[in-house]
Design a protein around this motif. Sequence first.
Motif, PDB file in Angstrom:
ATOM      1  N   THR A  87      33.167 -58.097 -64.591  1.00 18.24           N
ATOM      2  CA  THR A  87      32.603 -58.379 -63.260  1.00 18.24           C
ATOM      3  C   THR A  87      31.577 -57.307 -62.883  1.00 18.24           C
ATOM      4  N   ASN A  88      31.918 -56.037 -63.154  1.00 20.45           N
ATOM      5  CA  ASN A  88      30.960 -54.961 -62.868  1.00 20.45           C
ATOM      6  C   ASN A  88      29.673 -55.150 -63.661  1.00 20.45           C
ATOM      7  N   ALA A  89      29.841 -55.536 -64.956  1.00 20.51           N
ATOM      8  CA  ALA A  89      28.659 -55.718 -65.814  1.00 20.51           C
ATOM      9  C   ALA A  89      27.767 -56.825 -65.255  1.00 20.51           C
ATOM     10  N   VAL A  90      28.379 -57.797 -64.578  1.00 14.91           N
ATOM     11  CA  VAL A  90      27.584 -58.871 -63.956  1.00 14.91           C
ATOM     12  C   VAL A  90      27.022 -58.394 -62.614  1.00 14.91           C
ATOM     13  N   LYS A  91      27.917 -57.792 -61.800  1.00 12.89           N
ATOM     14  CA  LYS A  91      27.512 -57.376 -60.448  1.00 12.89           C
ATOM     15  C   LYS A  91      26.353 -56.384 -60.485  1.00 12.89           C
ATOM     16  N   TYR A  92      26.417 -55.430 -61.403  1.00 10.57           N
ATOM     17  CA  TYR A  92      25.396 -54.377 -61.423  1.00 10.57           C
ATOM     18  C   TYR A  92      24.302 -54.662 -62.463  1.00 10.57           C
ATOM     19  N   ASN A  93      24.164 -55.959 -62.814  1.00 13.99           N
ATOM     20  CA  ASN A  93      23.137 -56.372 -63.779  1.00 13.99           C
ATOM     21  C   ASN A  93      21.897 -56.831 -63.014  1.00 13.99           C
ATOM     22  N   GLN A 130      28.880 -54.388 -72.574  1.00 14.16           N
ATOM     23  CA  GLN A 130      27.555 -53.769 -72.431  1.00 14.16           C
ATOM     24  C   GLN A 130      26.695 -54.646 -71.526  1.00 14.16           C
ATOM     25  N   ASP A 131      25.968 -54.014 -70.604  1.00 14.82           N
ATOM     26  CA  ASP A 131      25.111 -54.821 -69.730  1.00 14.82           C
ATOM     27  C   ASP A 131      23.667 -54.347 -69.772  1.00 14.82           C
ATOM     28  N   THR A 132      22.808 -55.142 -69.158  1.00 12.59           N
ATOM     29  CA  THR A 132      21.382 -54.794 -69.137  1.00 12.59           C
ATOM     30  C   THR A 132      20.979 -54.469 -67.693  1.00 12.59           C
ATOM     31  N   GLY A 154      21.993 -49.364 -64.730  1.00 11.40           N
ATOM     32  CA  GLY A 154      22.593 -48.135 -65.258  1.00 11.40           C
ATOM     33  C   GLY A 154      23.094 -47.221 -64.148  1.00 11.40           C
ATOM     34  N   ILE A 155      23.677 -46.112 -64.568  1.00 13.17           N
ATOM     35  CA  ILE A 155      24.253 -45.162 -63.598  1.00 13.17           C
ATOM     36  C   ILE A 155      23.507 -43.838 -63.741  1.00 13.17           C
ATOM     37  N   PRO A 156      22.945 -43.322 -62.644  1.00 15.79           N
ATOM     38  CA  PRO A 156      22.208 -42.060 -62.751  1.00 15.79           C
ATOM     39  C   PRO A 156      23.086 -40.951 -63.349  1.00 15.79           C
ATOM     40  N   ASN A 175      34.604 -44.201 -54.373  1.00 15.27           N
ATOM     41  CA  ASN A 175      33.244 -43.692 -54.528  1.00 15.27           C
ATOM     42  C   ASN A 175      32.420 -44.799 -55.175  1.00 15.27           C
ATOM     43  N   ARG A 176      31.463 -45.333 -54.425  1.00 14.25           N
ATOM     44  CA  ARG A 176      30.671 -46.445 -54.952  1.00 14.25           C
ATOM     45  C   ARG A 176      29.310 -45.959 -55.438  1.00 14.25           C
ATOM     46  N   LEU A 177      29.149 -44.689 -55.541  1.00 13.99           N
ATOM     47  CA  LEU A 177      27.936 -44.069 -56.097  1.00 13.99           C
ATOM     48  C   LEU A 177      26.675 -44.575 -55.386  1.00 13.99           C
ATOM     49  N   GLY A 178      26.770 -44.772 -54.106  1.00 10.93           N
ATOM     50  CA  GLY A 178      25.583 -45.180 -53.332  1.00 10.93           C
ATOM     51  C   GLY A 178      25.476 -46.682 -53.140  1.00 10.93           C
ATOM     52  N   GLU A 179      26.362 -47.458 -53.786  1.00 10.10           N
ATOM     53  CA  GLU A 179      26.282 -48.926 -53.689  1.00 10.10           C
ATOM     54  C   GLU A 179      26.803 -49.448 -52.345  1.00 10.10           C
ATOM     55  N   GLU A 180      27.404 -48.533 -51.574  1.00 14.02           N
ATOM     56  CA  GLU A 180      27.998 -48.995 -50.309  1.00 14.02           C
ATOM     57  C   GLU A 180      26.961 -49.606 -49.369  1.00 14.02           C
ATOM     58  N   GLU A 197      29.068 -56.513 -53.385  1.00  6.63           N
ATOM     59  CA  GLU A 197      30.388 -56.288 -52.796  1.00  6.63           C
ATOM     60  C   GLU A 197      31.253 -55.411 -53.684  1.00  6.63           C
ATOM     61  N   GLY A 198      32.115 -54.665 -53.076  1.00  6.99           N
ATOM     62  CA  GLY A 198      33.045 -53.846 -53.853  1.00  6.99           C
ATOM     63  C   GLY A 198      33.721 -52.835 -52.970  1.00  6.99           C
ATOM     64  N   SER A 199      34.729 -52.180 -53.519  1.00  5.23           N
ATOM     65  CA  SER A 199      35.466 -51.201 -52.720  1.00  5.23           C
ATOM     66  C   SER A 199      35.460 -49.823 -53.372  1.00  5.23           C
ATOM     67  N   GLY A 200      35.027 -49.738 -54.635  1.00  2.00           N
ATOM     68  CA  GLY A 200      34.986 -48.431 -55.306  1.00  2.00           C
ATOM     69  C   GLY A 200      36.323 -47.999 -55.879  1.00  2.00           C
ATOM     70  N   VAL A 201      37.279 -48.921 -55.970  1.00  2.00           N
ATOM     71  CA  VAL A 201      38.558 -48.520 -56.585  1.00  2.00           C
ATOM     72  C   VAL A 201      38.823 -49.248 -57.903  1.00  2.00           C
ATOM     73  N   GLY A 202      37.962 -50.223 -58.218  1.00  2.00           N
ATOM     74  CA  GLY A 202      38.194 -51.024 -59.425  1.00  2.00           C
ATOM     75  C   GLY A 202      38.269 -50.168 -60.680  1.00  2.00           C
ATOM     76  N   LEU A 203      37.302 -49.262 -60.848  1.00  2.00           N
ATOM     77  CA  LEU A 203      37.263 -48.494 -62.095  1.00  2.00           C
ATOM     78  C   LEU A 203      38.408 -47.495 -62.195  1.00  2.00           C
ATOM     79  N   VAL A 204      38.767 -46.919 -61.046  1.00  2.36           N
ATOM     80  CA  VAL A 204      39.854 -45.945 -61.128  1.00  2.36           C
ATOM     81  C   VAL A 204      41.165 -46.667 -61.462  1.00  2.36           C
TER      82      VAL A 204
HETATM   83  P1  ADP Z   1      33.143 -51.359 -57.037  1.00  2.00           P
HETATM   84  O1  ADP Z   1      32.445 -52.166 -58.056  1.00  2.00           O
HETATM   85  O2  ADP Z   1      34.159 -52.117 -56.261  1.00  2.00           O
HETATM   86  O3  ADP Z   1      32.220 -50.589 -56.160  1.00  2.00           O
HETATM   87  P2  ADP Z   1      34.228 -49.793 -59.235  1.00  2.00           P
HETATM   88  O4  ADP Z   1      35.311 -48.774 -59.166  1.00  2.00           O
HETATM   89  O5  ADP Z   1      34.429 -50.938 -60.115  1.00  2.00           O
HETATM   90  O6  ADP Z   1      34.011 -50.224 -57.731  1.00  2.00           O
HETATM   91  O7  ADP Z   1      32.915 -49.032 -59.637  1.00  2.00           O
HETATM   92  C1  ADP Z   1      32.555 -47.845 -58.976  1.00  2.00           C
HETATM   93  C2  ADP Z   1      31.056 -47.700 -58.947  1.00  2.00           C
HETATM   94  O8  ADP Z   1      30.565 -47.472 -60.271  1.00  2.00           O
HETATM   95  C3  ADP Z   1      30.328 -48.928 -58.481  1.00  2.00           C
HETATM   96  O9  ADP Z   1      30.246 -48.955 -57.064  1.00  2.00           O
HETATM   97  C4  ADP Z   1      28.970 -48.758 -59.134  1.00  2.00           C
HETATM   98  O10 ADP Z   1      28.148 -47.879 -58.371  1.00  2.00           O
HETATM   99  C5  ADP Z   1      29.293 -48.071 -60.429  1.00  2.00           C
HETATM  100  N1  ADP Z   1      29.378 -49.004 -61.580  1.00  2.00           N
HETATM  101  C6  ADP Z   1      30.489 -49.545 -62.097  1.00  2.00           C
HETATM  102  N2  ADP Z   1      30.190 -50.333 -63.156  1.00  2.00           N
HETATM  103  C7  ADP Z   1      28.863 -50.275 -63.315  1.00  2.00           C
HETATM  104  C8  ADP Z   1      27.938 -50.874 -64.237  1.00  2.00           C
HETATM  105  N3  ADP Z   1      28.327 -51.685 -65.228  1.00  2.00           N
HETATM  106  N4  ADP Z   1      26.626 -50.563 -64.089  1.00  2.00           N
HETATM  107  C9  ADP Z   1      26.212 -49.753 -63.115  1.00  2.00           C
HETATM  108  N5  ADP Z   1      27.032 -49.168 -62.210  1.00  2.00           N
HETATM  109  C10 ADP Z   1      28.342 -49.422 -62.305  1.00  2.00           C
END
Ligand code: ADP
Length: 675
Positions: free
Chosen positions: A429-435, A458-460, A463-465, A477-482, A487-494
């Motif tokens: 989902t992240n690979a799609v959302k942030y594509n 892998q997505d196109t 990327g992440i700074p 922490n949504r790394l500025g995506e807030e 959409e997202g909450s920043g807890v998926g990856l953790v």
């Molecule tokens: P969410 O997607 O709900 O914000 P995640 O914990 O899944 O939370 O991801 C945290 C943050 O990491 C995201 O807000 C986004 O900034 C960054 N991120 C995650 N996956 C990717 C990705 N494939 N490409 C770029 N940034 C990503």
Amino acid sequence: MIKAFFQSLFSRRSAAEENDISDMRASLQRHQRIFRSSHGYGYFDWDLKKQKMDWSGGYWKYLGYTDEDVEVISMSSNYFDYVHPEDVSRMQEAIWKLFKAHTLMGEVTYRVRKKNGGYIWTEIRADATRDDQGWVTFVSGIAFDVTKQKQMQQALQLSEERHARILQSSNDGIWEWVLDQDGFHYSSRCWEHLGYTENHEAIAQGVDHMAAWRKRMHPDDLQQFDRILAQHIRKQGPFDVEYRIRGKGDRWFWVRARGQMVFNEKGEPVRMSGSNMDITELKEAEERVIKAKEDAEKASQAKSEFLSSMSHELRTPLNAILGYSQILAMDESLAPVQRDHVAEITRAGDILSRLIKDCLDLARIEAGHLNLIYKTLSPCELIQRCLGMVQNLAAKRNISLVFYPGNFASVSITADQTRLEQVLLNLITNAVKYNRDRGRVNIACAIEADTYFRILVQDTGKGIPQEKQSQIFQPFNRLGEENSKTEGSGVGLVITQRLVQQMGGRIDFSSQEGVGSRFWIDIPLRQEALVSTPVVGQPPEAPEPASNELEIGGRRRILYVEDSPSNQRLMEHLLARFPQLELQLAGDALKGLFYARTEHPDLIIMDINLPGMDGFEALEVLQSDLATAHIPVIALSANAMSHDIEKGLKAGFVSYLTKPLEFGLLIEVFNRVLK
Ligand code: ADP
């Protein structure tokens, strides 16, 4: 002296004198024989008037010198050429003392050069002969090799110095216990550990040191101390014991004592030596850590309770929001724009519901309360399933999802299916959302070091700074995506990271700004080491999307025990669509029990948090009453933690549904239970 003796031989003498002389000659020859044979020993007679030393014995030969050499050495002006330069002044000083003081010259050691180089240590013992005025005329004595003793002495000294240094630097105190003399000695460092600098005797106050020490030991530790000591004396274990002891100012100190008993040839203990280590700070730190751990556990418990009640409080109003939007969505008379509004409300409610679920998940994982159910599964099939679920989302932005199963289609692994699916869904989902629109997501597999099954996503995307990459696994922490539309909450990856780790795996990523990101997880191929705690009944998440079709023909009576009027109304509205269902409401457990006994419903839906008697107690009464024991009871509660669900299923609810209620799930349970 020897020369003088020989000179006297040439003067005229009587028969008696002749006899004496003959005896003396025999004695002299005997001594000379002894001198010659005395390898390494030299006897000298130094005539100070003639400045000559008369040497006998094998000393110089032993050093490699010839008789001619000895002639040269015998000139006293030459003698110091053979002495080590560092020892000359010490030698001279000793001779000077001998001249001045009327004493023996005792035990002067110095180094003497060997003919072929190198030195031997020589010890000299000499005496002076004086004339009438007290002037020294002769110095006679013996010189002998003490190199071996000196080397041993030096080695001993080095070893002693080394031990002293070690003890000094280790800060340990040492003690010795001589059993037959009943003597106990503590080094001053032992007392220093207890804060004392005074004389030992003053601290012991006239009492035997051992008794003084034992008197200070903590009574709770003394027994263990004696037990370990007795075991050691019986050769049944090492002597290594930690105990508390009262020091200066009645402060308690911690000591770690280690020692070794020495036994005599009969196997009896004779002497014990050991060391005392001051471990007070260590123990205090340990206590602090234990306390911190207990505090943390309490805090974590409090956090869990808070999350649990917060989730309950949030779910209750959410139940109404999502419930009524489900009712509205079923209303075919709505205009398209109204339908859009309802969809917006549903979407926002879903996000909120998801967020609550994520927070609870995270809290459960962190508290170690997450139970995993391991089973053998095909990771490739699971990936396909996840791709199916994300397909719609990807299609909306023309993103292609491409899976390369390679040769791994038949590989199976042992993992928790629901949790691995959650992990994969989050990564894909992240690979799609942030594509980017019309981008691509590649999913590939590999076997890592024969141990792990690797899944790479892998997505196109953008990327992440670099500077934000270290924060990626930080919760919320949504790394500025807030501020973005994504959409997202920043807890998926953790959550993903913790789940992977709990399954014995690992997760990592690489990313390049403007090019895309690669996330990969490694899941162990085998999981023998991991013990899974099975959850009774079904896991909280219902994997299959539920349908809203009720497959019941005849009339059924349903009793709903619920104290919240809003939830009661919602149920009325939800079930109004089905004329075959007759709903009866009860605002508390007692009323519910009454209706159950008198109205004989086909099914009971029971809330858990009810005023007075709660849902569990009500269930128990229903089960124990012959008139109601056969009626199936469904729990419907905002207590939605996994342990709540487990507890509910264990207690005997045929199903445990959580608020906000998903209508389809309720219908599914009706279909199952009422058919
Ligand atoms: P969410 O997607 O709900 O914000 P995640 O914990 O899944 O939370 O991801 C945290 C943050 O990491 C995201 O807000 C986004 O900034 C960054 N991120 C995650 N996956 C990717 C990705 N494939 N490409 C770029 N940034 C990503």
